[in-house]
Write a protein that holds these residues in place. Structure first.
Motif, PDB file in Angstrom:
ATOM      1  N   ALA A  47       0.813  -1.214   0.000  1.00  0.00           N
ATOM      2  CA  ALA A  47       0.000   0.000   0.000  1.00  0.00           C
ATOM      3  C   ALA A  47       0.846   1.263   0.000  1.00  0.00           C
ATOM      4  O   ALA A  47       1.944   1.284   0.533  1.00  0.00           O
ATOM      5  N   LYS A  48       0.283   2.334  -0.587  1.00  0.00           N
ATOM      6  CA  LYS A  48       0.980   3.618  -0.577  1.00  0.00           C
ATOM      7  C   LYS A  48       0.898   4.257   0.808  1.00  0.00           C
ATOM      8  O   LYS A  48       1.803   4.969   1.221  1.00  0.00           O
ATOM      9  N   CYS A  56     -10.757 -15.305   5.699  1.00  0.00           N
ATOM     10  CA  CYS A  56     -11.352 -14.082   5.164  1.00  0.00           C
ATOM     11  C   CYS A  56     -11.178 -14.031   3.652  1.00  0.00           C
ATOM     12  O   CYS A  56     -10.144 -14.408   3.128  1.00  0.00           O
ATOM     13  N   LYS A  57     -12.219 -13.541   2.945  1.00  0.00           N
ATOM     14  CA  LYS A  57     -12.160 -13.527   1.475  1.00  0.00           C
ATOM     15  C   LYS A  57     -11.303 -12.377   0.936  1.00  0.00           C
ATOM     16  O   LYS A  57     -10.874 -12.403  -0.209  1.00  0.00           O
ATOM     17  N   ILE A  58     -11.113 -11.357   1.755  1.00  0.00           N
ATOM     18  CA  ILE A  58     -10.305 -10.218   1.292  1.00  0.00           C
ATOM     19  C   ILE A  58      -8.826 -10.610   1.332  1.00  0.00           C
ATOM     20  O   ILE A  58      -8.352 -11.155   2.320  1.00  0.00           O
ATOM     21  N   THR A  59      -8.108 -10.333   0.249  1.00  0.00           N
ATOM     22  CA  THR A  59      -6.663 -10.607   0.249  1.00  0.00           C
ATOM     23  C   THR A  59      -5.925  -9.347   0.691  1.00  0.00           C
ATOM     24  O   THR A  59      -6.468  -8.237   0.585  1.00  0.00           O
ATOM     25  N   PRO A  60      -4.684  -9.508   1.187  1.00  0.00           N
ATOM     26  CA  PRO A  60      -3.899  -8.321   1.568  1.00  0.00           C
ATOM     27  C   PRO A  60      -3.767  -7.344   0.398  1.00  0.00           C
ATOM     28  O   PRO A  60      -3.882  -6.131   0.575  1.00  0.00           O
ATOM     29  N   ALA A  61      -3.571  -7.880  -0.821  1.00  0.00           N
ATOM     30  CA  ALA A  61      -3.419  -7.015  -1.993  1.00  0.00           C
ATOM     31  C   ALA A  61      -4.687  -6.207  -2.247  1.00  0.00           C
ATOM     32  O   ALA A  61      -4.630  -5.031  -2.621  1.00  0.00           O
ATOM     33  N   ALA A  62      -5.855  -6.827  -2.006  1.00  0.00           N
ATOM     34  CA  ALA A  62      -7.115  -6.134  -2.250  1.00  0.00           C
ATOM     35  C   ALA A  62      -7.314  -4.982  -1.260  1.00  0.00           C
ATOM     36  O   ALA A  62      -7.776  -3.896  -1.631  1.00  0.00           O
ATOM     37  N   LEU A  63      -6.940  -5.201   0.001  1.00  0.00           N
ATOM     38  CA  LEU A  63      -7.094  -4.108   0.970  1.00  0.00           C
ATOM     39  C   LEU A  63      -6.107  -2.976   0.652  1.00  0.00           C
ATOM     40  O   LEU A  63      -6.455  -1.800   0.739  1.00  0.00           O
ATOM     41  N   ALA A  64      -4.901  -3.343   0.219  1.00  0.00           N
ATOM     42  CA  ALA A  64      -3.923  -2.325  -0.175  1.00  0.00           C
ATOM     43  C   ALA A  64      -4.492  -1.497  -1.333  1.00  0.00           C
ATOM     44  O   ALA A  64      -4.406  -0.266  -1.337  1.00  0.00           O
ATOM     45  N   GLU A  65      -5.126  -2.185  -2.280  1.00  0.00           N
ATOM     46  CA  GLU A  65      -5.711  -1.502  -3.439  1.00  0.00           C
ATOM     47  C   GLU A  65      -6.824  -0.541  -2.997  1.00  0.00           C
ATOM     48  O   GLU A  65      -6.900   0.599  -3.463  1.00  0.00           O
ATOM     49  N   LEU A  66      -7.643  -1.000  -2.055  1.00  0.00           N
ATOM     50  CA  LEU A  66      -8.727  -0.142  -1.568  1.00  0.00           C
ATOM     51  C   LEU A  66      -8.164   1.132  -0.939  1.00  0.00           C
ATOM     52  O   LEU A  66      -8.644   2.239  -1.216  1.00  0.00           O
ATOM     53  N   THR A  67      -7.159   0.991  -0.095  1.00  0.00           N
ATOM     54  CA  THR A  67      -6.603   2.193   0.556  1.00  0.00           C
ATOM     55  C   THR A  67      -5.963   3.112  -0.488  1.00  0.00           C
ATOM     56  O   THR A  67      -6.023   4.323  -0.348  1.00  0.00           O
ATOM     57  N   ASP A  68      -5.399   2.523  -1.534  1.00  0.00           N
ATOM     58  CA  ASP A  68      -4.804   3.347  -2.584  1.00  0.00           C
ATOM     59  C   ASP A  68      -5.861   4.135  -3.362  1.00  0.00           C
ATOM     60  O   ASP A  68      -5.663   5.319  -3.622  1.00  0.00           O
ATOM     61  N   VAL A  69      -6.980   3.477  -3.691  1.00  0.00           N
ATOM     62  CA  VAL A  69      -7.995   4.229  -4.448  1.00  0.00           C
ATOM     63  C   VAL A  69      -8.629   5.308  -3.572  1.00  0.00           C
ATOM     64  O   VAL A  69      -9.005   6.365  -4.071  1.00  0.00           O
ATOM     65  N   ILE A  70      -8.692   5.070  -2.267  1.00  0.00           N
ATOM     66  CA  ILE A  70      -9.236   6.109  -1.387  1.00  0.00           C
ATOM     67  C   ILE A  70      -8.249   7.269  -1.266  1.00  0.00           C
ATOM     68  O   ILE A  70      -8.615   8.428  -1.422  1.00  0.00           O
TER      69      ILE A  70
END
Ligand code: ADP
Ligand code: ZN
Ligand code: MG
Length: 479
Positions: A340-341, A368-382
């Motif tokens: 994540a950024k 959990c269905k969320i992957t670490p990469a997916a949460l990193a992506e979410l924080t980046d788009v926010i």
């Protein structure tokens, strides 16, 4: 306080390994009784034990994790005793030459009572390796023996008599468990008998150097029970001493329902185990290179990880504590934070949203269905402003439910934040036309109306307008 308590713990920890200590039977609990057995662990005559290299290396790893000195020469001994849980009538253990000696564990955090702990180390006298005994199962007037556990690799960690309170003992056990779990030594689940603890406790008048006579407490089934039993025993022994009575060396049991200890046996009944070197097993010899090779496999311990997380990712000590409470969660966060950024945002999403949902569903991070990469992506788009925090929550809920990536969800639902000046201007104009009364109030000097107008713009844009741009445009159009 007239008396000071002196406490030393003897803790047994089952090593998590594929096979047993001296045979190739599976080391796993929960199987049908007496299905993981063979002539070696059943003690048939004429069979020979073969030591489990992985279990020995794991015991050495446990020693290195607790700053022990590793013996370059050690051996296995026979501890003789006659009881149905031990089919050979002796247990293979270690007597005078254990694998690990002279270690220590730093007390950290707070005790069970929440009181702060003194800044100190608890010495580890030794860690030796032995084989577990069978499990006796009692039901009604019948007793059974399950030999699945017989021969499972078992470590005994003996502490120095360095603890002075129930809180210190509780904190020591908590750290010991955390270290052994992180180190992949064992799961240390007390309820499953994977970790068992005996407490040695004596009192002495404050200021006296010599130790008093110790009592050994057995049958402690939880850390909480250890804490309670120590406090009880401090009271009981203090009361005896106050009445001028002598403490006799004895072994006592703990009844957690009654909250009291009871006499099991006195010193006169102590066993003579007749230890002698096991003639079936060769001594174990390590070179410095071999010990260093094992040291190179040591994982990062939670204490070090907490400090690194704070430094590397700029998170608070509190968040670092929450994120390292579980080894899997810590690794999960570490992976996400590296991608994540803004790692701090990742920590926030985990501690505020993710842990709540996992708790509600009673599942672990690995399920959990969320992957670490997916949460990193979410924080980046926010953080890039593509979606706002409110939409972020909606996306997060969908990620949790379906396992889809944030970008897929944003695209499917058309949730991208409107950051186009022209589009925002159109929405702002519409909001102004629809709310003439509020606009009048604002122009008359009521600045608080601006917040209401921002809300209207967000509503008209279905939450997608970039809030900062909406405020700027509102101020511009309202003059
Ligand atoms: P034993 O010979 O009865 O097995 P050890 O000397 O091997 O006794 O010690 C067993 C455990 O008891 C260790 O954890 C040690 O720290 C602790 N211990 C020893 N003496 C005392 C004492 N006087 N009071 C409390 N704990 C003690
Ligand atoms: Zn076997
Ligand atoms: Mg002893």
């Amino acid at each position: 306080m007239k008396y000071e308590a002196v406490i030393g713990l003897e803790t047994h920890i089952e090593i998590r390994s594929a096979s047993k200590m001296f045979c190739s039977c599976a080391n796993k609990s929960g199987a049908e009784p007496n299905t993981n057995v063979c002539p070696v662990c059943m003690g048939y005559p004429g069979v020979l034990p073969v030591p489990n290299r992985y279990a020995i290396h794991t015991a050495v790893r446990a020693g290195l994790l607790t700053e022990c000195k590793i013996a370059k020469f050690s051996k296995f001994d026979r501890k003789s005793y006659f009881y149905p849980d031990m089919p050979k009538n002796y247990q293979i253990s270690q007597y005078d030459l254990p694998f690990c000696e002279h270690g220590r564990i730093k007390l950290e955090g707070e005790g069970f009572s929440g009181a702060p702990l003194p800044d100190k180390y608890i010495g580890i006298t030794r860690i030796h390796l032995e084989e577990d005994a069978a499990k006796l199962v009692h039901s009604g007037d019948k007793s059974g023996v399950d030999y699945n556990r017989a021969g499972v690799p078992l470590m005994e960690v003996v502490s120095e008599p360095d603890m002075r309170s129930a809180d210190e003992a509780y904190a020591y056990l908590t750290s010991l468990k955390e270290i052994m779990r992180y180190g992949g030594v064992g799961d240390c689940d007390m309820e499953k008998g994977q970790m068992r603890c005996d407490v040695n406790i004596s009192l002495r008048p404050v200021g006296q150097q010599e130790f008093g006579t110790k009592i050994e407490l057995k049958n402690l089934n939880s850390f909480r029970a250890v804490h309670r039993a120590i406090d009880y025993e401090i009271w009981r022994q203090g009361d005896l001493l106050d009445r001028g009575e002598k403490i006799r060396q004895e072994t006592r049991g703990w009844n957690d329902d009654l909250g009291e200890s009871y006499l099991m046996r006195t010193k006169e009944a102590a066993h003579d185990y007749r230890y002698f070197p096991d003639p079936d097993l060769m001594p174990v010899v390590f070179t410095d290179e071999e010990i260093e090779a094992i040291r190179a496999t040591l994982p990062e311990l939670p204490k070090a990880m907490r400090l690194r997380f704070q430094e590397q990712y700029g998170i608070t000590a509190y968040d670092a504590g929450v994120l390292t409470a579980d080894k899997e969660l810590a690794a999960w966060f570490d992976t996400a934070a590296k991608l994540a950024k803004t790692p701090k945002l990742v920590a926030n999403w985990i501690s505020s949203e993710l842990l709540r949902l996992l708790g509600e569903d009673k599942i672990s991070i690995s399920e959990c269905k969320i992957t670490p990469a997916a949460l990193a992506e979410l924080t980046d788009v926010i953080s890039s402003g593509a979606i706002n925090g409110k939409i972020g929550k909606e996306v997060f809920a969908e990620m949790y439910a379906s396992g889809k990536t944030p970008k897929t969800i944003i695209e499917e639902k058309g949730l991208v934040q409107v950051s186009d000046t022209g589009a925002i201007a159109t929405i702002v104009t519409e909001a102004i036309e629809k709310n003439p009364k509020q606009v009048e109030e604002y122009r008359a000097g009521n600045e608080r109306v601006l917040q209401y107008m921002v809300g209207q713009v967000m509503k008209l844009s279905k939450g997608k307008a970039n809030p900062q741009m909406a405020i700027a445009e509102l101020k511009k159009q309202l003059g």
